[in-house]
Design an enzyme around this catalytic site. Structure first.
Site, PDB file in Angstrom:
ATOM      1  N   LEU A 101       0.851  -1.178   0.000  1.00  0.00           N
ATOM      2  CA  LEU A 101       0.000   0.000   0.000  1.00  0.00           C
ATOM      3  C   LEU A 101       0.892   1.235   0.000  1.00  0.00           C
ATOM      4  O   LEU A 101       1.892   1.278   0.731  1.00  0.00           O
ATOM      5  CB  LEU A 101      -0.902   0.029   1.241  1.00  0.00           C
ATOM      6  CG  LEU A 101      -2.040  -0.995   1.292  1.00  0.00           C
ATOM      7  CD1 LEU A 101      -2.646  -1.040   2.687  1.00  0.00           C
ATOM      8  CD2 LEU A 101      -3.109  -0.662   0.264  1.00  0.00           C
ATOM      9  N   ASP A 102       0.548   2.237  -0.811  1.00  0.00           N
ATOM     10  CA  ASP A 102       1.364   3.443  -0.823  1.00  0.00           C
ATOM     11  C   ASP A 102       1.119   4.245   0.453  1.00  0.00           C
ATOM     12  O   ASP A 102       0.270   3.916   1.281  1.00  0.00           O
ATOM     13  CB  ASP A 102       1.109   4.277  -2.080  1.00  0.00           C
ATOM     14  CG  ASP A 102      -0.347   4.700  -2.221  1.00  0.00           C
ATOM     15  OD1 ASP A 102      -1.029   4.826  -1.190  1.00  0.00           O
ATOM     16  OD2 ASP A 102      -0.810   4.913  -3.359  1.00  0.00           O
ATOM     17  N   ALA A 103       1.887   5.313   0.597  1.00  0.00           N
ATOM     18  CA  ALA A 103       1.896   6.051   1.855  1.00  0.00           C
ATOM     19  C   ALA A 103       0.546   6.669   2.182  1.00  0.00           C
ATOM     20  O   ALA A 103       0.198   6.820   3.365  1.00  0.00           O
ATOM     21  CB  ALA A 103       2.974   7.133   1.817  1.00  0.00           C
ATOM     22  N   SER A 105      -2.458   5.475   1.439  1.00  0.00           N
ATOM     23  CA  SER A 105      -3.533   4.488   1.529  1.00  0.00           C
ATOM     24  C   SER A 105      -3.469   3.781   2.877  1.00  0.00           C
ATOM     25  O   SER A 105      -2.430   3.774   3.543  1.00  0.00           O
ATOM     26  CB  SER A 105      -3.424   3.464   0.395  1.00  0.00           C
ATOM     27  OG  SER A 105      -3.462   4.096  -0.863  1.00  0.00           O
TER      28      SER A 105
END
Length: 330
Positions: A101-103, A105
Site C-alpha cells: 500500500l502506498d503512503a 492508503s
C-alpha cells in the site's frame, strides 16, 4: 535442544495481517514489526549456562623456606556462552510484505515471517482479489487524482444523481468483465471455463492490466460519495484514476480523498492487527489463528453461492452455462 527463543520463533512462522494507517510508509510498518518481534524474542528467558570442571590452584601458607600448591576441582560456568558475551540470539528477522500500500492508503497489509514467505508467494499465485473502499468528491480535479495534489480544474456537480452514477458504474463493470474474459487464457465455451467461473478462479494468467471485478456505490451525499471495489492486479494510483474517470463520465470532475483496503484474499479488517497490537505475543496469536483456520477449511470443488449476493463471477458462470446450452441445442 532448541532454546526458548528458537521455540518461540518457530511459532511465529506463518502469515498474518496488520492495519496500515494512512500517511505511513509500508517500510516503516515492516521495520516497526521487526523491531517488536526482536524485542519479544530477546526477552525470552535464556537457558542456564553450561558448566565445566576446572582445577583451581590454592597457594598454601608459607612454612619456612618451602612453598606448597594445593589444587582442587571445581564446577564453573562457561562465560563464553553468556548472553552479555555472545549478544542477542536473534539479531535479524525477515518479514515479507505482500501486496503493498502506498503512503496515502490504509487498510489490510499481509505480512509473512520465516517459512511463511514461501506460503506468501504461493498464496498470491492463486489470483486472489482484493476489496477497497474509495472516498470521492465531485467538483475538483488534481494533477495526481488525489485531494493532496495540485488543483487543475473545478466544475459543477448539481446535475449528478445517484442513478446516473450507478449507470456509469455498471458500464465500467461490464467493460472490465469483458477484459477479465479476454485476459483469461482459456476457451470461454469449455466446461473448464464454466467450472472455474463457478469456483471464482477465472482470471488473468500472470500479470495483466488492472481489472475491476465489482463496483458499487455504498454512499451518495453530493459532493461526497463512497465506492466499494473488488479488483485484480490493481495499484492505488489506478484506483484514484478510476474515481477521476467516473467524474469525467458524469460530465464533471472528481477527486479521490481516501483509499482503504478492506480485504486481501481471505484476510479482512477483522483479522488486521492495529498499531497497539504489533507485539510478538499478538502476532503469534494471529499466526496460530491463521494456521487453525487453514486446517479447518475443507477442500471444495464447487463454491456455495448466496442468492442474495450474486457476484460478478456468478454472472460470468451463468453466461457460460447459457452458451453451453445453446451449443448443445445446435
Amino acid at each position: 535442544m532448541a532454546t526458548p527463543a528458537v521455540r518461540m520463533f518457530r511459532k511465529l512462522e506463518g502469515l498474518f495481517c496488520v492495519y496500515k494507517p494512512s500517511g505511513v510508509h509500508w517500510k516503516l510498518v515492516r521495520d516497526s514489526i521487526e523491531t517488536n518481534l526482536l524485542k519479544g524474542l530477546d526477552a525470552t528467558p535464556s537457558q542456564p549456562l553450561s558448566h565445566e570442571v576446572r582445577f583451581l590452584a590454592h597457594p598454601s601458607p608459607e612454612t619456612g623456606a618451602s612453598k606448597r600448591l594445593t589444587v582442587s576441582a571445581a564446577s564453573v560456568p562457561v562465560l563464553s556462552k553468556h548472553p552479555l558475551v555472545t549478544g542477542p540470539e536473534f539479531q535479524h528477522i525477515r518479514v515479507g510484505v505482500g501486496h503493498r500500500l502506498d503512503a496515502f492508503s490504509s487498510g489490510v497489509l499481509v505480512l509473512a515471517i520465516g517459512n511463511g514467505n514461501k506460503a506468501l508467494n504461493d498464496f498470491y499465485r492463486t489470483r486472489v482479489s482484493r476489496d477497497y473502499t474509495l472516498e470521492g468528491e465531485f467538483g475538483t480535479a488534481t494533477d495526481n487524482f488525489a485531494h493532496t495534489g495540485r488543483v487543475v480544474e473545478r466544475s459543477t456537480y448539481d446535475h449528478i444523481t445517484q442513478d446516473k452514477l450507478e449507470r456509469v458504474l455498471a458500464m465500467l463493470e461490464g467493460v472490465n468483465q469483458k477484459a477479465l474474459l479476454m485476459y483469461s487464457n482459456i476457451d470461454m465455451r469449455s466446461q473448464e471455463a464454466y467450472q472455474m467461473a463457478v469456483e471464482g478462479l477465472l482470471g488473468p494468467e500472470g500479470k495483466s492490466a488492472p481489472i475491476l471485478t465489482g463496483l458499487r456505490c455504498i454512499r451518495f451525499q453530493p459532493p461526497n460519495f463512497t465506492l466499494e471495489v473488488q479488483c485484480l492486479n490493481e495499484t492505488q494510483k489506478y484506483l484514484r484514476k478510476v474515481v477521476h474517470e467516473i467524474g469525467l463520465e458524469l460530465r464533471s470532475t472528481a477527486v479521490c480523498k481516501g483509499v482503504r483496503r478492506t480485504r486481501d484474499g481471505h484476510f479482512t479488517l477483522q483479522d488486521a492487527l492495529t498499531h497497539h497490537h504489533w507485539t510478538a505475543g499478538d502476532v503469534m496469536q494471529a499466526i496460530q489463528l491463521y494456521h487453525s483456520t487453514k486446517k479447518s477449511k475443507k477442500p471444495s470443488k464447487v463454491a456455495v453461492k448466496t442468492p442474495a449476493l450474486q457476484t460478478s463471477e456468478e454472472n460470468i458462470a451463468d453466461t457460460q452455462q447459457n452458451e453451453i446450452n445453446e451449443g448443445v441445442a445446435r
